[in-house]
Design an enzyme around this catalytic site. Structure first.
Site, PDB file in Angstrom:
ATOM      1  N   PHE A  79      51.296  37.844  55.621  1.00 54.94           N
ATOM      2  CA  PHE A  79      51.312  37.896  54.153  1.00 54.94           C
ATOM      3  C   PHE A  79      51.035  36.529  53.526  1.00 54.94           C
ATOM      4  O   PHE A  79      50.653  36.471  52.354  1.00 54.94           O
ATOM      5  CB  PHE A  79      52.707  38.313  53.637  1.00 54.94           C
ATOM      6  CG  PHE A  79      53.145  39.696  53.970  1.00 54.94           C
ATOM      7  CD1 PHE A  79      52.813  40.765  53.147  1.00 54.94           C
ATOM      8  CD2 PHE A  79      53.929  39.946  55.088  1.00 54.94           C
ATOM      9  CE1 PHE A  79      53.244  42.051  53.437  1.00 54.94           C
ATOM     10  CE2 PHE A  79      54.367  41.227  55.389  1.00 54.94           C
ATOM     11  CZ  PHE A  79      54.027  42.284  54.561  1.00 54.94           C
ATOM     12  N   ALA A  81      50.089  33.430  51.679  1.00 63.03           N
ATOM     13  CA  ALA A  81      48.869  33.135  50.914  1.00 63.03           C
ATOM     14  C   ALA A  81      49.256  32.471  49.602  1.00 63.03           C
ATOM     15  O   ALA A  81      50.392  32.579  49.145  1.00 63.03           O
ATOM     16  CB  ALA A  81      48.095  34.429  50.618  1.00 63.03           C
ATOM     17  N   THR A 131      43.581  42.245  49.823  1.00 64.43           N
ATOM     18  CA  THR A 131      43.618  42.749  48.449  1.00 64.43           C
ATOM     19  C   THR A 131      42.363  43.549  48.109  1.00 64.43           C
ATOM     20  O   THR A 131      41.294  43.315  48.686  1.00 64.43           O
ATOM     21  CB  THR A 131      43.735  41.550  47.481  1.00 64.43           C
ATOM     22  OG1 THR A 131      43.516  41.986  46.153  1.00 64.43           O
ATOM     23  CG2 THR A 131      42.701  40.464  47.786  1.00 64.43           C
ATOM     24  N   GLU A 133      40.883  43.025  45.484  1.00 64.22           N
ATOM     25  CA  GLU A 133      40.069  42.129  44.649  1.00 64.22           C
ATOM     26  C   GLU A 133      38.839  41.607  45.388  1.00 64.22           C
ATOM     27  O   GLU A 133      37.913  41.100  44.763  1.00 64.22           O
ATOM     28  CB  GLU A 133      40.928  40.970  44.130  1.00 64.22           C
ATOM     29  CG  GLU A 133      42.104  41.478  43.332  1.00 64.22           C
ATOM     30  CD  GLU A 133      42.831  40.426  42.513  1.00 64.22           C
ATOM     31  OE1 GLU A 133      42.234  39.406  42.147  1.00 64.22           O
ATOM     32  OE2 GLU A 133      44.029  40.658  42.237  1.00 64.22           O
ATOM     33  N   LYS A 161      40.411  35.250  49.891  1.00 59.49           N
ATOM     34  CA  LYS A 161      40.913  36.407  50.652  1.00 59.49           C
ATOM     35  C   LYS A 161      39.754  37.094  51.379  1.00 59.49           C
ATOM     36  O   LYS A 161      39.900  37.552  52.518  1.00 59.49           O
ATOM     37  CB  LYS A 161      41.619  37.407  49.724  1.00 59.49           C
ATOM     38  CG  LYS A 161      42.916  36.917  49.123  1.00 59.49           C
ATOM     39  CD  LYS A 161      44.004  36.609  50.146  1.00 59.49           C
ATOM     40  CE  LYS A 161      44.570  37.841  50.806  1.00 59.49           C
ATOM     41  NZ  LYS A 161      45.739  37.507  51.682  1.00 59.49           N
ATOM     42  N   ARG A 221      44.208  48.042  36.120  1.00 61.89           N
ATOM     43  CA  ARG A 221      44.683  47.794  37.479  1.00 61.89           C
ATOM     44  C   ARG A 221      45.312  49.076  38.010  1.00 61.89           C
ATOM     45  O   ARG A 221      45.807  49.907  37.247  1.00 61.89           O
ATOM     46  CB  ARG A 221      45.724  46.654  37.500  1.00 61.89           C
ATOM     47  CG  ARG A 221      45.174  45.285  37.018  1.00 61.89           C
ATOM     48  CD  ARG A 221      44.144  44.757  37.984  1.00 61.89           C
ATOM     49  NE  ARG A 221      43.600  43.436  37.652  1.00 61.89           N
ATOM     50  CZ  ARG A 221      42.474  43.232  36.986  1.00 61.89           C
ATOM     51  NH1 ARG A 221      41.766  44.256  36.508  1.00 61.89           N
ATOM     52  NH2 ARG A 221      42.012  42.000  36.784  1.00 61.89           N
TER      53      ARG A 221
HETATM   54  P1  NAD Z   1      53.617  35.517  46.971  1.00 65.85           P
HETATM   55  O1  NAD Z   1      52.822  34.453  46.295  1.00 65.85           O
HETATM   56  O2  NAD Z   1      54.776  36.141  46.276  1.00 65.85           O
HETATM   57  O3  NAD Z   1      54.173  34.954  48.364  1.00 65.85           O
HETATM   58  C1  NAD Z   1      53.412  34.173  49.229  1.00 65.85           C
HETATM   59  C2  NAD Z   1      54.336  33.582  50.290  1.00 65.85           C
HETATM   60  O4  NAD Z   1      53.548  32.803  51.191  1.00 65.85           O
HETATM   61  C3  NAD Z   1      55.396  32.638  49.706  1.00 65.85           C
HETATM   62  O5  NAD Z   1      56.647  32.913  50.286  1.00 65.85           O
HETATM   63  C4  NAD Z   1      54.904  31.256  50.102  1.00 65.85           C
HETATM   64  O6  NAD Z   1      55.947  30.315  50.283  1.00 65.85           O
HETATM   65  C5  NAD Z   1      54.192  31.561  51.419  1.00 65.85           C
HETATM   66  N1  NAD Z   1      53.182  30.564  51.739  1.00 65.85           N
HETATM   67  C6  NAD Z   1      52.207  30.066  50.939  1.00 65.85           C
HETATM   68  N2  NAD Z   1      51.470  29.153  51.596  1.00 65.85           N
HETATM   69  C7  NAD Z   1      51.978  29.087  52.867  1.00 65.85           C
HETATM   70  C8  NAD Z   1      51.636  28.339  54.019  1.00 65.85           C
HETATM   71  N3  NAD Z   1      50.605  27.468  54.002  1.00 65.85           N
HETATM   72  N4  NAD Z   1      52.356  28.525  55.147  1.00 65.85           N
HETATM   73  C9  NAD Z   1      53.395  29.404  55.168  1.00 65.85           C
HETATM   74  N5  NAD Z   1      53.770  30.123  54.101  1.00 65.85           N
HETATM   75  C10 NAD Z   1      53.072  29.972  52.957  1.00 65.85           C
HETATM   76  O7  NAD Z   1      52.553  36.617  47.412  1.00 65.85           O
HETATM   77  P2  NAD Z   1      52.697  38.205  47.471  1.00 65.85           P
HETATM   78  O8  NAD Z   1      52.454  38.760  46.114  1.00 65.85           O
HETATM   79  O9  NAD Z   1      53.943  38.563  48.199  1.00 65.85           O
HETATM   80  O10 NAD Z   1      51.426  38.568  48.349  1.00 65.85           O
HETATM   81  C11 NAD Z   1      51.529  38.659  49.774  1.00 65.85           C
HETATM   82  C12 NAD Z   1      50.162  38.970  50.337  1.00 65.85           C
HETATM   83  O11 NAD Z   1      49.679  40.177  49.783  1.00 65.85           O
HETATM   84  C13 NAD Z   1      49.106  37.903  50.038  1.00 65.85           C
HETATM   85  O12 NAD Z   1      48.308  37.723  51.170  1.00 65.85           O
HETATM   86  C14 NAD Z   1      48.309  38.504  48.893  1.00 65.85           C
HETATM   87  O13 NAD Z   1      46.980  38.038  48.911  1.00 65.85           O
HETATM   88  C15 NAD Z   1      48.395  39.978  49.214  1.00 65.85           C
HETATM   89  N6  NAD Z   1      48.292  40.870  48.054  1.00 65.85           N
HETATM   90  C16 NAD Z   1      49.190  40.799  47.038  1.00 65.85           C
HETATM   91  C17 NAD Z   1      49.097  41.678  45.974  1.00 65.85           C
HETATM   92  C18 NAD Z   1      50.101  41.657  44.841  1.00 65.85           C
HETATM   93  O14 NAD Z   1      49.970  42.459  43.916  1.00 65.85           O
HETATM   94  N7  NAD Z   1      51.116  40.833  44.863  1.00 65.85           N
HETATM   95  C19 NAD Z   1      48.065  42.614  45.923  1.00 65.85           C
HETATM   96  C20 NAD Z   1      47.140  42.648  46.980  1.00 65.85           C
HETATM   97  C21 NAD Z   1      47.282  41.779  48.044  1.00 65.85           C
HETATM   98  P1  TYD Z   2      48.114  39.600  37.583  1.00 64.66           P
HETATM   99  O1  TYD Z   2      49.502  40.122  37.644  1.00 64.66           O
HETATM  100  O2  TYD Z   2      47.909  38.121  37.470  1.00 64.66           O
HETATM  101  O3  TYD Z   2      47.344  40.209  38.825  1.00 64.66           O
HETATM  102  P2  TYD Z   2      45.743  40.205  39.179  1.00 64.66           P
HETATM  103  O4  TYD Z   2      45.067  39.180  38.349  1.00 64.66           O
HETATM  104  O5  TYD Z   2      45.777  39.841  40.618  1.00 64.66           O
HETATM  105  O6  TYD Z   2      45.276  41.605  38.918  1.00 64.66           O
HETATM  106  O7  TYD Z   2      47.387  40.254  36.334  1.00 64.66           O
HETATM  107  C1  TYD Z   2      47.304  41.668  36.198  1.00 64.66           C
HETATM  108  C2  TYD Z   2      46.458  41.954  34.983  1.00 64.66           C
HETATM  109  O8  TYD Z   2      47.169  41.500  33.811  1.00 64.66           O
HETATM  110  C3  TYD Z   2      45.144  41.195  34.976  1.00 64.66           C
HETATM  111  O9  TYD Z   2      44.146  42.019  34.374  1.00 64.66           O
HETATM  112  C4  TYD Z   2      45.412  39.990  34.079  1.00 64.66           C
HETATM  113  C5  TYD Z   2      46.433  40.521  33.090  1.00 64.66           C
HETATM  114  N1  TYD Z   2      47.424  39.537  32.591  1.00 64.66           N
HETATM  115  C6  TYD Z   2      47.622  39.423  31.205  1.00 64.66           C
HETATM  116  O10 TYD Z   2      46.996  40.103  30.385  1.00 64.66           O
HETATM  117  N2  TYD Z   2      48.551  38.515  30.776  1.00 64.66           N
HETATM  118  C7  TYD Z   2      49.266  37.730  31.638  1.00 64.66           C
HETATM  119  O11 TYD Z   2      50.083  36.895  31.182  1.00 64.66           O
HETATM  120  C8  TYD Z   2      49.032  37.875  33.048  1.00 64.66           C
HETATM  121  C9  TYD Z   2      49.784  37.028  34.036  1.00 64.66           C
HETATM  122  C10 TYD Z   2      48.107  38.812  33.473  1.00 64.66           C
END
Ligand code: NAD
Ligand code: TYD
Length: 378
Positions: A79, A81, A131, A133, A161, A221
């Site tokens: 995870f 990132a 993702t 994206e 990514k 989204r």
């Molecule tokens: P997040 O930003 O909440 O957490 C990322 C974690 O990675 C943190 O705990 C951070 O400390 C750790 N980290 C960052 N750099 C590091 C490094 N160099 N070495 C070790 N640890 C490190 O992210 P998230 O939202 O939990 O996302 C997790 C994964 O899922 C990511 O790969 C992201 O691209 C993917 N993802 C997230 C979403 C979403 O909606 N949040 C959607 C699609 C994919």
């Molecule tokens: P975000 O949670 O940053 O996820 P992602 O860009 O990875 O989809 O944003 C979700 C959607 O919400 C995106 O279209 C950008 C929009 N957004 C706002 O309109 N206002 C905000 O303050 C943020 C953080 C996101």
């Protein structure tokens, strides 16, 4: 199992889910504890037999190899990132370092320990979390992203990514490393850092701050409750075919402005039902009987803002029986309730390095201020 980034949003939810569902397993979390990583997010599993936390960087290949060998790791769930698009626009370098070089360093460490003679010594798996994206942006009538949609990343985050996905594929194709990848849509739920849309809106509303909607608010989204994502990862780990990628989505597309208004309505309802909330959050309009939606503010759009994401989940449904259990209504209700109950968590994670970063970027210490947002009025 080695879980990288397990102190982040999805990683922490996954570790809690996995140890609940597989109590006999051993899980080692490797996390650099950046601004986005917090030990407090792992409170449910700290101290459990079988759980271990290691602070470290995935770019440190020696450390990773030592962990894989020393803990007899047979599964890696990756995870870790840099995950926020707005930050990648302000500073892409860290995204390339962690997301691209960090993934390569992990793949290389896994290969060196698991495949010293070119063939895996036993049943092992490298699962990469990615993702939707990477596929770019959809028009309103376009079909959803499938596993065959060509990659067209638009932000530095998405490009990093996409590069990591290609490396995972290449390590399988070239060296035979047993890998799987899942590409999921926007997650929401407990422990999400309040810089992403849903938690940012909740926290800003409670503090009476503007709710900044980028552009016209019509960007769409596909929202996936984080526990549904964890279940999908479990299915891919247990039954997914090696070398395959699986798209995971919520089947739940909404324009941002609708999401924000639903959150406002959920907060109005919560304040009406719980008489302790006005005293705890006096700056929230609902504390004075006014609608939270009065805070909604349209702000300058994000540069290169992708218009629509949608995920075709046919493959993961057909092959692995994965379908989301949470409706958007119940998921949002649970999420709002969680943030109301965990004020200490969100206040804690927004202190320290995150506040310093906002200070450096925007010249004031108003936390959770997104790119493009106007100066706070409070
Ligand atoms: P997040 O930003 O909440 O957490 C990322 C974690 O990675 C943190 O705990 C951070 O400390 C750790 N980290 C960052 N750099 C590091 C490094 N160099 N070495 C070790 N640890 C490190 O992210 P998230 O939202 O939990 O996302 C997790 C994964 O899922 C990511 O790969 C992201 O691209 C993917 N993802 C997230 C979403 C979403 O909606 N949040 C959607 C699609 C994919
Ligand atoms: P975000 O949670 O940053 O996820 P992602 O860009 O990875 O989809 O944003 C979700 C959607 O919400 C995106 O279209 C950008 C929009 N957004 C706002 O309109 N206002 C905000 O303050 C943020 C953080 C996101």
């Amino acid at each position: 199992m080695l879980v990288t980034g397990g102190a982040g949003f999805i990683g922490a939810n996954f570790v809690e889910y996995w140890l609940g569902a597989h109590p006999g397993d051993r899980v080692v979390v490797l996390d650099a504890l950046t601004y986005a990583g917090n030990r407090a997010s792992l409170q449910a599993v700290e101290g459990r037999p079988g759980f271990e936390f290691v602070t470290g960087d995935i770019c440190d290949g020696g450390l990773v190899a030592t962990l894989i060998r020393g803990r007899a790791v047979s599964t890696i769930v990756h995870f870790a990132a840099e995950s926020h698009v707005d930050r990648s626009i302000v500073g892409p370098e860290e995204f390339l370092r962690t997301n691209v070089l960090g993934t390569q360093s992990l793949l290389q460490a896994a290969r060196s320990v698991w495949m010293p003679d070119g063939k895996a010594l036993g049943p092992v798996r490298f699962h990469h979390i990615s993702t939707d994206e990477v596929y770019g942006s959809l028009g309103p009538a376009d079909p959803a992203f499938s596993e065959r949609t060509p990659y067209a990343p638009n932000s530095p985050y998405a490009a990093s990514k996409a590069a990591s996905d290609h490396l995972v594929r290449a390590y399988h194709h070239t060296y035979g490393l047993p890998v799987t990848t899942s590409n999921c849509s926007n997650n929401y739920g407990p422990y999400q850092f309040p810089e992403k849309l849903i938690p940012l809106m909740i926290v800003n509303a409670l503090e009476g701050k503007a709710l900044p909607v980028y552009g016209d608010g019509g960007n769409v989204r596909d929202w996936l409750y984080v526990t549904d994502h964890c279940r999908a990862i479990e299915r891919v780990l247990l039954e997914g075919r090696v070398g395959e990628t699986y798209n995971v989505g919520g089947g739940n597309e909404w324009p941002n402005v609708d999401v924000v208004h639903r959150l406002c309505a959920a907060l109005d309802t919560a304040f009406a039902a719980d008489r302790s909330l006005p005293a705890r959050f006096p700056a929230c309009p609902a504390a004075k009987g006014r609608p939270v939606s009065e805070l909604v503010t349209f702000v300058k759009d994000r540069p290169g803002h992708d218009r629509r994401y949608a995920v075709d989940t046919t493959k993961v449904e057909r092959e692995l029986g994965v379908t989301p259990e949470e409706s958007f209504e119940s998921g949002l209700r649970k999420t709002v309730a969680w943030y109301l109950e965990h004020e200490a968590w969100w206040r804690g994670v927004m202190d320290g390095s995150y506040r310093d970063w906002v200070q450096a970027q925007y010249g004031d210490s108003s936390a959770a201020r997104p790119a493009g947002a106007p100066a706070p009025t409070d």
